[in-house]
Design a protein around this motif. Sequence first.
Motif, PDB file in Angstrom:
ATOM      1  N   GLY A 369       0.200  49.729  -9.425  1.00 51.05           N
ATOM      2  CA  GLY A 369       1.149  50.405  -9.886  1.00 51.05           C
ATOM      3  C   GLY A 369       2.094  51.082  -8.764  1.00 51.05           C
ATOM      4  O   GLY A 369       1.705  51.588  -7.600  1.00 51.05           O
ATOM      5  N   THR A 370       3.417  51.300  -9.018  1.00 58.31           N
ATOM      6  CA  THR A 370       4.308  52.023  -8.214  1.00 58.31           C
ATOM      7  C   THR A 370       3.790  53.440  -7.949  1.00 58.31           C
ATOM      8  O   THR A 370       3.689  53.883  -6.707  1.00 58.31           O
ATOM      9  N   GLU A 371       3.422  54.263  -8.814  1.00 58.80           N
ATOM     10  CA  GLU A 371       2.838  55.430  -8.593  1.00 58.80           C
ATOM     11  C   GLU A 371       1.600  55.489  -7.788  1.00 58.80           C
ATOM     12  O   GLU A 371       1.364  56.387  -6.733  1.00 58.80           O
ATOM     13  N   GLU A 372       0.515  54.575  -7.704  1.00 53.75           N
ATOM     14  CA  GLU A 372      -0.492  54.486  -6.895  1.00 53.75           C
ATOM     15  C   GLU A 372       0.039  54.251  -5.422  1.00 53.75           C
ATOM     16  O   GLU A 372      -0.482  54.769  -4.362  1.00 53.75           O
ATOM     17  N   LEU A 373       1.003  53.437  -5.256  1.00 51.27           N
ATOM     18  CA  LEU A 373       1.513  53.015  -4.112  1.00 51.27           C
ATOM     19  C   LEU A 373       2.270  54.345  -3.320  1.00 51.27           C
ATOM     20  O   LEU A 373       2.013  54.797  -2.262  1.00 51.27           O
ATOM     21  N   MET A 374       3.044  55.110  -4.187  1.00 50.63           N
ATOM     22  CA  MET A 374       3.792  56.341  -3.789  1.00 50.63           C
ATOM     23  C   MET A 374       2.463  57.318  -3.398  1.00 50.63           C
ATOM     24  O   MET A 374       2.928  58.278  -2.544  1.00 50.63           O
ATOM     25  N   ASP A 375       1.170  57.317  -4.013  1.00 53.62           N
ATOM     26  CA  ASP A 375       0.422  58.270  -3.767  1.00 53.62           C
ATOM     27  C   ASP A 375      -0.329  57.997  -2.293  1.00 53.62           C
ATOM     28  O   ASP A 375      -0.465  58.934  -1.814  1.00 53.62           O
ATOM     29  N   ARG A 376      -0.160  56.826  -2.050  1.00 54.16           N
ATOM     30  CA  ARG A 376      -0.879  56.235  -0.794  1.00 54.16           C
ATOM     31  C   ARG A 376       0.076  56.825   0.382  1.00 54.16           C
ATOM     32  O   ARG A 376      -0.052  57.162   1.214  1.00 54.16           O
ATOM     33  N   LEU A 377       1.327  56.616   0.156  1.00 50.08           N
ATOM     34  CA  LEU A 377       2.557  56.865   0.978  1.00 50.08           C
ATOM     35  C   LEU A 377       2.634  58.510   1.208  1.00 50.08           C
ATOM     36  O   LEU A 377       2.859  59.068   2.115  1.00 50.08           O
ATOM     37  N   GLY A 378       2.436  59.289  -0.028  1.00 50.38           N
ATOM     38  CA  GLY A 378       2.361  60.679  -0.064  1.00 50.38           C
ATOM     39  C   GLY A 378       1.363  61.192   0.891  1.00 50.38           C
ATOM     40  O   GLY A 378       1.368  62.515   1.254  1.00 50.38           O
ATOM     41  N   GLY A 379       0.168  60.688   1.176  1.00 50.41           N
ATOM     42  CA  GLY A 379      -1.014  61.065   1.857  1.00 50.41           C
ATOM     43  C   GLY A 379      -0.530  60.971   3.606  1.00 50.41           C
ATOM     44  O   GLY A 379      -1.256  61.438   4.168  1.00 50.41           O
ATOM     45  N   LEU A 380       0.592  60.429   3.962  1.00 49.54           N
ATOM     46  CA  LEU A 380       0.967  60.085   5.347  1.00 49.54           C
ATOM     47  C   LEU A 380       1.528  61.415   5.845  1.00 49.54           C
ATOM     48  O   LEU A 380       2.278  62.173   5.088  1.00 49.54           O
ATOM     49  N   THR A 381       1.406  61.809   7.065  1.00 51.30           N
ATOM     50  CA  THR A 381       1.849  62.874   7.880  1.00 51.30           C
ATOM     51  C   THR A 381       2.757  62.517   9.123  1.00 51.30           C
ATOM     52  O   THR A 381       2.042  61.280   9.563  1.00 51.30           O
ATOM     53  N   VAL A 382       3.392  63.242   9.627  1.00 53.13           N
ATOM     54  CA  VAL A 382       3.978  62.922  11.001  1.00 53.13           C
ATOM     55  C   VAL A 382       2.895  62.878  11.980  1.00 53.13           C
ATOM     56  O   VAL A 382       2.888  61.959  12.837  1.00 53.13           O
ATOM     57  N   GLU A 383       1.671  63.611  11.805  1.00 54.93           N
ATOM     58  CA  GLU A 383       0.757  63.687  12.850  1.00 54.93           C
ATOM     59  C   GLU A 383      -0.148  62.180  12.677  1.00 54.93           C
ATOM     60  O   GLU A 383      -0.322  61.614  13.697  1.00 54.93           O
ATOM     61  N   ARG A 384      -0.232  61.868  11.782  1.00 54.49           N
ATOM     62  CA  ARG A 384      -0.733  60.497  11.620  1.00 54.49           C
ATOM     63  C   ARG A 384       0.226  59.425  12.112  1.00 54.49           C
ATOM     64  O   ARG A 384      -0.329  58.202  12.659  1.00 54.49           O
ATOM     65  N   LEU A 385       1.272  59.233  12.075  1.00 62.58           N
ATOM     66  CA  LEU A 385       2.251  58.513  12.283  1.00 62.58           C
ATOM     67  C   LEU A 385       2.545  58.469  13.698  1.00 62.58           C
ATOM     68  O   LEU A 385       2.490  57.220  14.427  1.00 62.58           O
ATOM     69  N   THR A 386       2.470  59.542  14.401  1.00 63.64           N
ATOM     70  CA  THR A 386       2.490  59.579  15.975  1.00 63.64           C
ATOM     71  C   THR A 386       1.332  59.061  16.473  1.00 63.64           C
ATOM     72  O   THR A 386       1.346  58.336  17.466  1.00 63.64           O
ATOM     73  N   ASP A 387       0.287  59.334  15.924  1.00 67.74           N
ATOM     74  CA  ASP A 387      -1.082  58.994  16.599  1.00 67.74           C
ATOM     75  C   ASP A 387      -0.926  57.312  16.368  1.00 67.74           C
ATOM     76  O   ASP A 387      -1.613  56.589  17.143  1.00 67.74           O
ATOM     77  N   LEU A 388      -0.757  56.749  14.988  1.00 68.63           N
ATOM     78  CA  LEU A 388      -0.326  55.471  15.034  1.00 68.63           C
ATOM     79  C   LEU A 388       0.439  54.834  16.173  1.00 68.63           C
ATOM     80  O   LEU A 388       0.121  53.654  16.798  1.00 68.63           O
ATOM     81  N   SER A 389       1.702  55.305  16.257  1.00 70.21           N
ATOM     82  CA  SER A 389       2.501  55.018  17.392  1.00 70.21           C
ATOM     83  C   SER A 389       1.804  54.811  18.560  1.00 70.21           C
ATOM     84  O   SER A 389       2.168  53.631  19.145  1.00 70.21           O
ATOM     85  N   ALA A 390       1.062  55.560  18.814  1.00 72.72           N
ATOM     86  CA  ALA A 390       0.510  55.718  20.364  1.00 72.72           C
ATOM     87  C   ALA A 390      -0.455  54.755  20.487  1.00 72.72           C
ATOM     88  O   ALA A 390      -0.472  54.013  21.474  1.00 72.72           O
ATOM     89  N   ARG A 391      -1.097  54.354  19.322  1.00 71.37           N
ATOM     90  CA  ARG A 391      -2.287  53.575  19.402  1.00 71.37           C
ATOM     91  C   ARG A 391      -1.570  51.977  19.348  1.00 71.37           C
ATOM     92  O   ARG A 391      -1.778  51.147  20.055  1.00 71.37           O
ATOM     93  N   LEU A 392      -0.339  51.798  18.480  1.00 68.27           N
ATOM     94  CA  LEU A 392       0.051  50.606  18.150  1.00 68.27           C
ATOM     95  C   LEU A 392       0.724  50.071  19.692  1.00 68.27           C
ATOM     96  O   LEU A 392       0.708  48.793  20.152  1.00 68.27           O
ATOM     97  N   PHE A 393       1.530  50.932  20.306  1.00 69.26           N
ATOM     98  CA  PHE A 393       2.378  50.429  21.203  1.00 69.26           C
ATOM     99  C   PHE A 393       1.738  50.517  22.687  1.00 69.26           C
ATOM    100  O   PHE A 393       2.362  50.368  23.631  1.00 69.26           O
ATOM    101  N   SER A 394       0.370  50.861  22.459  1.00 70.28           N
ATOM    102  CA  SER A 394      -0.523  50.685  23.748  1.00 70.28           C
ATOM    103  C   SER A 394      -1.355  49.426  23.854  1.00 70.28           C
ATOM    104  O   SER A 394      -1.891  48.956  24.609  1.00 70.28           O
ATOM    105  N   SER A 395      -1.240  48.452  22.567  1.00 68.65           N
ATOM    106  CA  SER A 395      -1.649  47.422  22.604  1.00 68.65           C
ATOM    107  C   SER A 395      -0.965  46.096  23.385  1.00 68.65           C
ATOM    108  O   SER A 395       0.015  46.552  24.071  1.00 68.65           O
ATOM    109  N   LYS A 396      -1.560  44.929  23.537  1.00 69.00           N
ATOM    110  CA  LYS A 396      -1.022  43.937  24.423  1.00 69.00           C
ATOM    111  C   LYS A 396       0.406  43.490  23.863  1.00 69.00           C
ATOM    112  O   LYS A 396       0.471  43.425  22.524  1.00 69.00           O
ATOM    113  N   PRO A 397       1.217  43.592  24.766  1.00 61.94           N
ATOM    114  CA  PRO A 397       2.693  43.148  24.105  1.00 61.94           C
ATOM    115  C   PRO A 397       2.738  41.887  23.855  1.00 61.94           C
ATOM    116  O   PRO A 397       2.265  40.935  24.590  1.00 61.94           O
ATOM    117  N   THR A 398       3.554  41.235  22.867  1.00 64.66           N
ATOM    118  CA  THR A 398       4.174  40.028  22.996  1.00 64.66           C
ATOM    119  C   THR A 398       5.649  39.893  22.889  1.00 64.66           C
ATOM    120  O   THR A 398       6.391  40.657  22.242  1.00 64.66           O
TER     121      THR A 398
END
Length: 428
Positions: A369-398
């Motif tokens: 359901g939409t509410e469940e999806l929004m609950d998942r998004l609600g748990g995101l923090t800026v710290e988690r996104l910056t950490d993800l960015s650092a990991r994603l963009f240090s992988s092998k580029p294409t």
Amino acid sequence: MSVQVSRLSNGLTVATETLPHLESVALGVWVKSGSRHETEDEHGIAHLLEHMAFKGTQRRSALDIATEIEDVGGEINAATSVETTAFYARVLKDDLPLAVDILADILTESKFDPEELEREQHVILQEIGAAHDTPDDAVFDRFTETAYRHQSLGRSILGTPDTVQAFTSQQLHDFLERQYGADRMVVVAAGGVDHDDFVREVEKRLGDFRPHADQMKPQVAHYVGGDYREMRDLRDAQIILGFEGRAYHARDFYASQVLSMILGGGMSSRLFQEVREKRGLCYSIYAFHWGFSDTGIFGVHAATGDTGTEELLPVILQELSRAGEQIDQQELDRARAQFRASLLMSRESPSSRASQVARQLLLYGRPIGTEELMDRLGGLTVERLTDLSARLFSSKPTVTAIGPVGKLMPISAIRDNLSWRQPQSIAV
């Protein structure tokens, strides 16, 4: 209204979402079989089968299929993707039994007539040629081929001229029997539909469909990255920079979706503002994240004139690096709002809703359901996104690029910029 789900005795999943204010119904059959389920010799057969399903059955000619659905003002179509194939229709609610009958007919009694096959092979050869001649399509085919080279996930959905021309009617029958089983299919309707009535119609036509398909599991995908550049005498260049993303079931899948919105999901996004608006280095730029069952890929697509290529990638890399250092709460809130609006707006379309429910059933085994999806998004923090960015963009580029791309930043410089070093044990 909530989604109702039933399972027939042969294992076929049937689901509905009733929208009583609508006079129409969007319905379809979704199969967990796409281009990555092909063997190397079958490259393109899933897409060809999708085309041939409309070219005549034991009870209907190709013209009959088209005219019967259009005589009642309905429409019918199909689509092949990397991991699924869908056959779908939209009709007025009183014509639902006819639509179910036609969809079941093309799945159970298609003839794959050799004369029709020869004509459709010619049509797909034209599609392949058109895709090659359209740089903004071709660059995405080269992108997946490079990111997942020598793997079924990296092959184009259309196939090649050689493979498409070689297929026989028997091969189509064999692929259908091997890939299509009730346990790997869902039938979904959304709109002015009664669940029990729909289940009865599906039971009548597909209740005897084979419970299991004798299919092989697709090759496990491994992101490898790489570099592909094709010089063409064009006025603009099509460029994609990508990295390893996250699979549907991975913890960071939704975080990756939100990150793509922050970086390149609209006119307020970082890449659009910095690369297009402030510097004028391209006329189009956006970020995307594709999830698959066992892998994913994050990318940035840009289209620019022949004078902007030299500066383009350094600026993009600068923005990707900045995302690994800081993301504002306002950016996260805006991306969440975009995600929520997109979900709610799509619910206003019965076709989109049926497709969403089908995809969720195939991927997760249940509607979300939409509410469940929004609950998942609600748990995101800026710290988690910056950490993800650092990991994603240090992988092998294409990197894939088509057009006047001679001055484009070399892959070695991109790797150095990302502080990535390739292990000595892996060949370039």
